[in-house]
Design a protein around this motif. Structure first.
Motif, PDB file in Angstrom:
ATOM      1  N   GLN A   1      -6.260  -5.164  -4.819  1.00 40.55           N
ATOM      2  CA  GLN A   1      -7.257  -6.067  -4.250  1.00 40.55           C
ATOM      3  C   GLN A   1      -7.674  -5.493  -2.900  1.00 40.55           C
ATOM      4  O   GLN A   1      -6.922  -4.722  -2.291  1.00 40.55           O
ATOM      5  CB  GLN A   1      -6.673  -7.474  -4.076  1.00 40.55           C
ATOM      6  N   PRO A   2      -8.853  -5.829  -2.445  1.00 41.46           N
ATOM      7  CA  PRO A   2      -9.319  -5.278  -1.157  1.00 41.46           C
ATOM      8  C   PRO A   2      -8.392  -5.700  -0.012  1.00 41.46           C
ATOM      9  O   PRO A   2      -7.991  -6.860   0.071  1.00 41.46           O
ATOM     10  CB  PRO A   2     -10.718  -5.888  -0.997  1.00 41.46           C
ATOM     11  N   PHE A   3      -8.062  -4.755   0.844  1.00 40.01           N
ATOM     12  CA  PHE A   3      -7.181  -5.073   1.966  1.00 40.01           C
ATOM     13  C   PHE A   3      -7.420  -4.101   3.117  1.00 40.01           C
ATOM     14  O   PHE A   3      -8.007  -3.033   2.957  1.00 40.01           O
ATOM     15  CB  PHE A   3      -5.706  -5.004   1.542  1.00 40.01           C
ATOM     16  N   GLU A   4      -6.942  -4.514   4.271  1.00 36.88           N
ATOM     17  CA  GLU A   4      -6.997  -3.684   5.464  1.00 36.88           C
ATOM     18  C   GLU A   4      -5.641  -3.744   6.147  1.00 36.88           C
ATOM     19  O   GLU A   4      -5.102  -4.832   6.386  1.00 36.88           O
ATOM     20  CB  GLU A   4      -8.081  -4.194   6.411  1.00 36.88           C
ATOM     21  N   GLU A   5      -5.087  -2.589   6.436  1.00 39.85           N
ATOM     22  CA  GLU A   5      -3.812  -2.555   7.145  1.00 39.85           C
ATOM     23  C   GLU A   5      -4.063  -2.656   8.652  1.00 39.85           C
ATOM     24  O   GLU A   5      -4.981  -2.032   9.185  1.00 39.85           O
ATOM     25  CB  GLU A   5      -3.052  -1.268   6.831  1.00 39.85           C
TER      26      GLU A   5
ATOM     27  N   ALA B   1      13.352 -11.603   2.837  1.00 37.55           N
ATOM     28  CA  ALA B   1      13.724 -10.336   2.221  1.00 37.55           C
ATOM     29  C   ALA B   1      12.517  -9.421   2.020  1.00 37.55           C
ATOM     30  O   ALA B   1      11.366  -9.860   2.039  1.00 37.55           O
ATOM     31  CB  ALA B   1      14.413 -10.579   0.879  1.00 37.55           C
ATOM     32  N   ASN B   2      12.829  -8.122   1.869  1.00 41.74           N
ATOM     33  CA  ASN B   2      11.836  -7.115   1.507  1.00 41.74           C
ATOM     34  C   ASN B   2      10.791  -6.934   2.602  1.00 41.74           C
ATOM     35  O   ASN B   2      11.113  -6.801   3.774  1.00 41.74           O
ATOM     36  CB  ASN B   2      11.209  -7.463   0.157  1.00 41.74           C
ATOM     37  N   ASN B   3       9.504  -6.953   2.232  1.00 43.27           N
ATOM     38  CA  ASN B   3       8.407  -6.808   3.187  1.00 43.27           C
ATOM     39  C   ASN B   3       7.119  -7.284   2.530  1.00 43.27           C
ATOM     40  O   ASN B   3       7.152  -7.869   1.441  1.00 43.27           O
ATOM     41  CB  ASN B   3       8.287  -5.352   3.683  1.00 43.27           C
ATOM     42  N   ILE B   4       6.004  -7.028   3.169  1.00 39.31           N
ATOM     43  CA  ILE B   4       4.711  -7.496   2.665  1.00 39.31           C
ATOM     44  C   ILE B   4       4.491  -7.114   1.200  1.00 39.31           C
ATOM     45  O   ILE B   4       3.915  -7.891   0.428  1.00 39.31           O
ATOM     46  CB  ILE B   4       3.572  -6.922   3.532  1.00 39.31           C
ATOM     47  N   SER B   5       4.962  -5.949   0.812  1.00 46.24           N
ATOM     48  CA  SER B   5       4.730  -5.458  -0.547  1.00 46.24           C
ATOM     49  C   SER B   5       5.202  -6.451  -1.612  1.00 46.24           C
ATOM     50  O   SER B   5       4.594  -6.564  -2.681  1.00 46.24           O
ATOM     51  CB  SER B   5       5.442  -4.114  -0.760  1.00 46.24           C
ATOM     52  N   ALA B   6       6.278  -7.173  -1.320  1.00 43.26           N
ATOM     53  CA  ALA B   6       6.836  -8.100  -2.302  1.00 43.26           C
ATOM     54  C   ALA B   6       6.061  -9.408  -2.383  1.00 43.26           C
ATOM     55  O   ALA B   6       6.197 -10.154  -3.358  1.00 43.26           O
ATOM     56  CB  ALA B   6       8.297  -8.383  -1.972  1.00 43.26           C
ATOM     57  N   TYR B   7       5.249  -9.700  -1.373  1.00 46.00           N
ATOM     58  CA  TYR B   7       4.543 -10.979  -1.318  1.00 46.00           C
ATOM     59  C   TYR B   7       3.037 -10.837  -1.537  1.00 46.00           C
ATOM     60  O   TYR B   7       2.327 -11.840  -1.652  1.00 46.00           O
ATOM     61  CB  TYR B   7       4.807 -11.664   0.025  1.00 46.00           C
ATOM     62  N   ALA B   8       2.573  -9.603  -1.593  1.00 43.44           N
ATOM     63  CA  ALA B   8       1.138  -9.363  -1.755  1.00 43.44           C
ATOM     64  C   ALA B   8       0.584  -9.994  -3.028  1.00 43.44           C
ATOM     65  O   ALA B   8      -0.585 -10.398  -3.078  1.00 43.44           O
ATOM     66  CB  ALA B   8       0.869  -7.860  -1.763  1.00 43.44           C
ATOM     67  N   LYS B   9       1.431 -10.120  -4.062  1.00 45.65           N
ATOM     68  CA  LYS B   9       0.966 -10.683  -5.330  1.00 45.65           C
ATOM     69  C   LYS B   9       0.493 -12.128  -5.191  1.00 45.65           C
ATOM     70  O   LYS B   9      -0.250 -12.625  -6.042  1.00 45.65           O
ATOM     71  CB  LYS B   9       2.093 -10.599  -6.361  1.00 45.65           C
ATOM     72  N   TYR B  10       0.921 -12.799  -4.136  1.00 40.66           N
ATOM     73  CA  TYR B  10       0.513 -14.198  -3.943  1.00 40.66           C
ATOM     74  C   TYR B  10      -0.834 -14.326  -3.238  1.00 40.66           C
ATOM     75  O   TYR B  10      -1.413 -15.408  -3.216  1.00 40.66           O
ATOM     76  CB  TYR B  10       1.577 -14.944  -3.135  1.00 40.66           C
TER      77      TYR B  10
ATOM     78  N   ASP C   1       6.546   4.903   8.921  1.00 41.42           N
ATOM     79  CA  ASP C   1       5.236   4.663   9.539  1.00 41.42           C
ATOM     80  C   ASP C   1       4.088   5.245   8.724  1.00 41.42           C
ATOM     81  O   ASP C   1       2.967   4.732   8.773  1.00 41.42           O
ATOM     82  CB  ASP C   1       5.205   5.257  10.954  1.00 41.42           C
ATOM     83  N   ASP C   2       4.347   6.319   7.972  1.00 38.22           N
ATOM     84  CA  ASP C   2       3.282   6.953   7.205  1.00 38.22           C
ATOM     85  C   ASP C   2       3.190   6.426   5.764  1.00 38.22           C
ATOM     86  O   ASP C   2       2.439   6.959   4.945  1.00 38.22           O
ATOM     87  CB  ASP C   2       3.462   8.471   7.192  1.00 38.22           C
ATOM     88  N   PHE C   3       3.941   5.375   5.469  1.00 41.60           N
ATOM     89  CA  PHE C   3       3.872   4.778   4.135  1.00 41.60           C
ATOM     90  C   PHE C   3       2.472   4.210   3.893  1.00 41.60           C
ATOM     91  O   PHE C   3       1.884   3.574   4.763  1.00 41.60           O
ATOM     92  CB  PHE C   3       4.908   3.657   3.985  1.00 41.60           C
ATOM     93  N   LYS C   4       1.943   4.444   2.691  1.00 40.17           N
ATOM     94  CA  LYS C   4       0.606   3.961   2.350  1.00 40.17           C
ATOM     95  C   LYS C   4       0.709   2.774   1.395  1.00 40.17           C
ATOM     96  O   LYS C   4       1.251   2.888   0.302  1.00 40.17           O
ATOM     97  CB  LYS C   4      -0.217   5.074   1.688  1.00 40.17           C
ATOM     98  N   PHE C   5       0.220   1.620   1.853  1.00 37.27           N
ATOM     99  CA  PHE C   5       0.187   0.450   0.974  1.00 37.27           C
ATOM    100  C   PHE C   5      -0.841   0.663  -0.131  1.00 37.27           C
ATOM    101  O   PHE C   5      -1.904   1.246   0.098  1.00 37.27           O
ATOM    102  CB  PHE C   5      -0.198  -0.807   1.761  1.00 37.27           C
ATOM    103  N   ARG C   6      -0.518   0.173  -1.309  1.00 39.68           N
ATOM    104  CA  ARG C   6      -1.451   0.213  -2.444  1.00 39.68           C
ATOM    105  C   ARG C   6      -1.416  -1.141  -3.130  1.00 39.68           C
ATOM    106  O   ARG C   6      -0.391  -1.547  -3.662  1.00 39.68           O
ATOM    107  CB  ARG C   6      -1.070   1.328  -3.422  1.00 39.68           C
ATOM    108  N   PHE C   7      -2.549  -1.819  -3.104  1.00 43.53           N
ATOM    109  CA  PHE C   7      -2.647  -3.135  -3.716  1.00 43.53           C
ATOM    110  C   PHE C   7      -3.876  -3.175  -4.611  1.00 43.53           C
ATOM    111  O   PHE C   7      -4.871  -2.483  -4.357  1.00 43.53           O
ATOM    112  CB  PHE C   7      -2.755  -4.226  -2.648  1.00 43.53           C
TER     113      PHE C   7
ATOM    114  N   ALA D   1       0.793  -5.680   9.779  1.00 44.47           N
ATOM    115  CA  ALA D   1       0.229  -6.780   8.995  1.00 44.47           C
ATOM    116  C   ALA D   1      -0.791  -6.216   8.014  1.00 44.47           C
ATOM    117  O   ALA D   1      -1.287  -5.093   8.183  1.00 44.47           O
ATOM    118  CB  ALA D   1      -0.423  -7.816   9.905  1.00 44.47           C
ATOM    119  N   VAL D   2      -1.083  -7.003   6.999  1.00 40.85           N
ATOM    120  CA  VAL D   2      -2.109  -6.634   6.024  1.00 40.85           C
ATOM    121  C   VAL D   2      -3.073  -7.805   5.878  1.00 40.85           C
ATOM    122  O   VAL D   2      -2.649  -8.964   5.746  1.00 40.85           O
ATOM    123  CB  VAL D   2      -1.502  -6.275   4.653  1.00 40.85           C
ATOM    124  N   LEU D   3      -4.358  -7.505   5.948  1.00 38.43           N
ATOM    125  CA  LEU D   3      -5.405  -8.498   5.730  1.00 38.43           C
ATOM    126  C   LEU D   3      -5.962  -8.316   4.325  1.00 38.43           C
ATOM    127  O   LEU D   3      -6.581  -7.300   4.021  1.00 38.43           O
ATOM    128  CB  LEU D   3      -6.518  -8.336   6.758  1.00 38.43           C
TER     129      LEU D   3
END
Length: 271
Positions: free
Chosen positions: A51-55, A87-96, A43-49, A68-70
């Protein structure tokens, strides 16, 4: 001698039947592990992308939540509801996401329950219900004519079901399938999968109910979802604007590297 042979035949038959039943039971009880391969995040994992995003975290109850990530575009003209693969999670698809944000579309990408930071039991109806939650979230900012519903791989049935019950600008499917039993049948399945599977995900049942334009991308060298399974969906098109785009040589996860895919996607997002 004949009696001995008969007993041997009966013994072999009983063993074969037992193995068949055990295999069916294993398929029934472990199908989630066969179909889905999530990567769970704390739960405390921090997404890093890059590009601008909002968790976004949406509580369902005391024990369940949707993650979800916007991904944000500059001066968004609309939003893409993106339903990812198995498979995986949002992190693997964020590149698209950049394929859409650079064309002026925000991208709302959710994790199915049990994926990433989403919590709860994964069910087919639950996937559909959660997709509807994402649609309602998008509707707070955008009209239906500004919403594109996009599905990739396992997410194509989720996207299609949503588009069959809610209005949208367009439905785009990347490497879709007719149904899960249809995919399994191409690999020689010997079980009555329509009875066994908890996740039949019958895309073919939902597609005829979609009123928005439909665009399907599929590669001829797909080694996960056979090209033929996706191609069968084209027979269900009703709208003259519906289109099946073949990507020669494209596999299951590399269509974004083909100019024919990117150029067509760009043209759709510019409409």
């Amino acid at each position: 001698m004949a009696v001995a042979s008969k007993r041997l035949f009966i013994r072999i038959t009983l063993i074969a039947v037992l193995l068949y039943v055990l295999g069916g039971l294993g398929l029934y009880f472990y199908q989630e592990k066969i179909i889905f391969h999530p990567k769970v995040l704390q739960d405390d994992f921090k997404f890093r992308f890059n590009q601008p995003f909002e968790e976004i975290t949406i509580p369902v109850n005391d024990h369940e939540q949707l993650s979800a990530v916007l991904f944000k575009a500059d001066s968004a003209k609309g939003i893409v509801l993106y339903f990812h693969g198995n498979a995986n999670n949002i992190s693997a698809y964020a590149k698209y996401a950049g394929n859409f944000t650079r064309k002026g579309y925000d991208v709302l990408m959710m994790d199915y329950r049990g994926f990433g930071k989403s919590r709860g039991k994964l069910t087919q109806q639950g996937m559909f219900d959660d997709a509807l939650v994402m649609y309602r979230l998008a509707r707070k900012r955008f009209e239906p004519g500004q919403i594109i519903i996009y599905g990739k791989s396992i997410g194509t049935a989720v996207a299609t079901e949503l588009a069959s019950i809610r209005d949208c600008k367009r439905l785009i499917l990347e490497t879709p399938y007719y149904s899960i039993p249809d995919i399994a049948g191409t690999y020689g399945a010997v079980y009555p999968l329509n009875w066994i599977l908890k996740f039949p995900l019958p895309t073919y049942q939902y597609l005829p109910k979609v009123t928005a334009p439909i665009n399907i991308f599929h590669g001829t060298a797909d080694d996960v979802v056979p090209y033929e399974s996706g191609k069968k969906l084209a027979a269900l098109f009703k709208n003259p604007a519906d289109e099946f785009i073949t990507v020669p040589g494209g596999k299951h996860n590399d269509l974004a590297g083909f100019p024919v895919f990117l150029e067509k996607l760009d043209s759709l997002l510019e409409q």
